[in-house]
Scaffold this active site. Structure first.
Site, short mmCIF file in Angstrom:
data_model
loop_
_atom_site.label_atom_id
_atom_site.label_comp_id
_atom_site.label_asym_id
_atom_site.label_seq_id
_atom_site.Cartn_x
_atom_site.Cartn_y
_atom_site.Cartn_z
N TYR A 212 -25.31 -8.80 10.49
CA TYR A 212 -23.99 -8.56 9.91
C TYR A 212 -22.89 -8.71 10.95
O TYR A 212 -23.08 -8.41 12.13
CB TYR A 212 -23.94 -7.17 9.26
CG TYR A 212 -24.30 -6.01 10.17
CD1 TYR A 212 -23.35 -5.41 11.01
CD2 TYR A 212 -25.59 -5.48 10.19
CE1 TYR A 212 -23.67 -4.34 11.82
CE2 TYR A 212 -25.93 -4.40 11.00
CZ TYR A 212 -24.97 -3.84 11.81
OH TYR A 212 -25.29 -2.78 12.62
N ASP B 150 -21.94 2.29 9.91
CA ASP B 150 -22.87 2.52 11.03
C ASP B 150 -23.07 1.19 11.75
O ASP B 150 -24.14 0.58 11.69
CB ASP B 150 -24.20 3.09 10.54
CG ASP B 150 -25.14 3.37 11.70
OD1 ASP B 150 -24.66 3.52 12.85
OD2 ASP B 150 -26.37 3.40 11.49
N ILE B 151 -22.00 0.74 12.40
CA ILE B 151 -22.00 -0.59 13.00
C ILE B 151 -22.61 -0.52 14.40
O ILE B 151 -22.03 0.05 15.32
CB ILE B 151 -20.56 -1.16 13.05
CG1 ILE B 151 -19.94 -1.14 11.64
CG2 ILE B 151 -20.56 -2.58 13.64
CD1 ILE B 151 -20.75 -1.82 10.55
N GLU B 152 -23.81 -1.09 14.53
CA GLU B 152 -24.54 -1.02 15.81
C GLU B 152 -24.86 -2.39 16.38
O GLU B 152 -25.46 -2.50 17.46
CB GLU B 152 -25.84 -0.23 15.62
CG GLU B 152 -25.60 1.10 14.92
CD GLU B 152 -26.66 2.14 15.23
OE1 GLU B 152 -27.50 1.92 16.10
OE2 GLU B 152 -26.62 3.20 14.57
N LEU B 153 -24.49 -3.44 15.65
CA LEU B 153 -24.79 -4.81 16.10
C LEU B 153 -23.57 -5.69 15.91
O LEU B 153 -22.65 -5.34 15.18
CB LEU B 153 -25.90 -5.43 15.22
CG LEU B 153 -27.20 -4.69 14.98
CD1 LEU B 153 -27.99 -5.43 13.91
CD2 LEU B 153 -27.99 -4.62 16.28
#
Ligand SMILES: *[C@@H]1O[C@H](CO)[C@@H](O)[C@H](O)[C@H]1NC(C)=O
Ligand SMILES: *[C@@H]1O[C@H](CO)[C@@H](O)[C@H](O)[C@H]1NC(C)=O
Length: 301
Positions: free
Chosen positions: A111, A153-156
């Site tokens: 994403y 929950d943006i981790e990438l």
């Protein structure tokens, strides 16, 4: 014989009113549900009575022209529409006053937003498929229940255009049907991926992940880094409420687990003093079932 009606003394009324006002703004526990098929249904999660917010995890493919995809691990299969039954759980939770968000992002997926237009298109997708935008031609992967909001929950990937996405989502808020925006940044401040989005000051709830990052979390016997980090977040980020995000069991994260007795005796009494304190966020329902963590802490949250 006439029974004399007892009048409630004004001072008791005042105390009742105060306790009512206190409970309406009460703190609570948020939990992530969706990434393990062996954690019970969403309805069962809410029926425990221990959670005030549930984030459904995750919509982990979106942006850049991709068709968005939901992944609920062993719970159901979006490609055969078997996740539409989750609507029953969403409604069951909401009938108990529990807010239910769709969490976008997560640790595994593909994403990234490629432009403001991409953010606008994705906000419309979320509105029609998960929020109050109605069915029409939308697939509605979780059925026709209307979620309370979107959790980030943006981790990438890239940090770009999430601030646009927050603004577009907030524009769908109506009187009587607010669209909540929540987020789960990592504790190093500012968050590399969510910092710009958080700076819009439009988030209702921010559950900071105080784990997997030793410089800003609890480490065995040391509560100083965590308390300093909490102060940094609560004094810098303009959001409705800020939550202490924690692993629900030692195995739920690489590091950062806090034994329940340490949390209730040494940490909660200090951080509760913040006006912005909203409660505790736990990763995840599956790990909480294994450890019984929420049961141990719920009275102190
Ligand atoms: C991830 O998404 C991009 C488009 O944003 C696409 O080009 C790429 O092939 C995708 N990768 C995988 C593994 O799906
Ligand atoms: C957001 O605001 C904070 C101050 O509260 C600042 O430190 C940070 O650099 C800003 N921008 C981003 C992208 O995080």
């Amino acid at each position: 014989m006439e029974t004399k009606r007892e009048l409630i003394p004004p001072v008791i009324l005042l105390l009742l009113l105060q306790s009512f006002l206190h409970t309406t703004a009460a703190s609570g526990i948020a939990v992530y549900w969706g990434q393990n098929g062996n954690e019970g249904t969403l309805a069962q999660t809410c029926a425990t009575g221990r959670f005030s917010y549930v984030n459904i995890a995750f919509l982990n493919k979106f942006g850049g022209g991709q068709t968005p995809e939901l992944n609920l691990a062993g719970h159901c299969n979006p490609s055969t529409n078997s996740c539409r039954v989750v609507s029953d759980g969403i409604r069951a939770c909401q009938s108990r006053g529990i807010k239910v968000m769709l969490s976008i992002g997560g640790g595994i997926g593909n994403y990234s937003l490629s432009s403001t237009q991409d953010a606008r298109d994705f906000s419309l997708y979320l509105w029609h498929n998960f929020l109050g935008g109605g069915g029409g031609s939308a697939a509605r992967p979780l059925g026709d229940a209307v979620l309370d909001g979107i959790d980030f929950d943006i981790e990438l990937g890239s940090p770009l255009y999430y601030d646009d996405l927050v603004k577009f989502l907030k524009r769908f808020s109506r009187r009587g049907r607010k669209v909540y925006v929540t987020g789960a940044p990592q504790c190093p401040f500012p968050d590399r991926l969510l910092g710009a989005a958080l700076n819009t000051s439009l988030f209702d709830y921010v559950w900071v992940q105080f784990y997997n990052n030793p410089p800003c979390q609890y480490t065995s016997g040391n509560t100083v880094n965590l308390k300093n980090s909490w102060l940094r977040w609560t004094s810098s980020v303009k959001a409705g409420k800020i939550f202490l995000g924690l692993p629900a069991a030692p195995q739920a994260a690489g590091s950062g687990f806090i034994p329940a007795d340490v949390l209730t005796a040494e940490i909660l009494p200090v951080i509760r003093k913040s006006r912005k304190y909203g409660g505790v966020m736990l990763w995840s329902k599956y790990w909480d079932d294994r450890s019984g963590y929420s049961t141990s802490i719920v009275k102190s949250v």
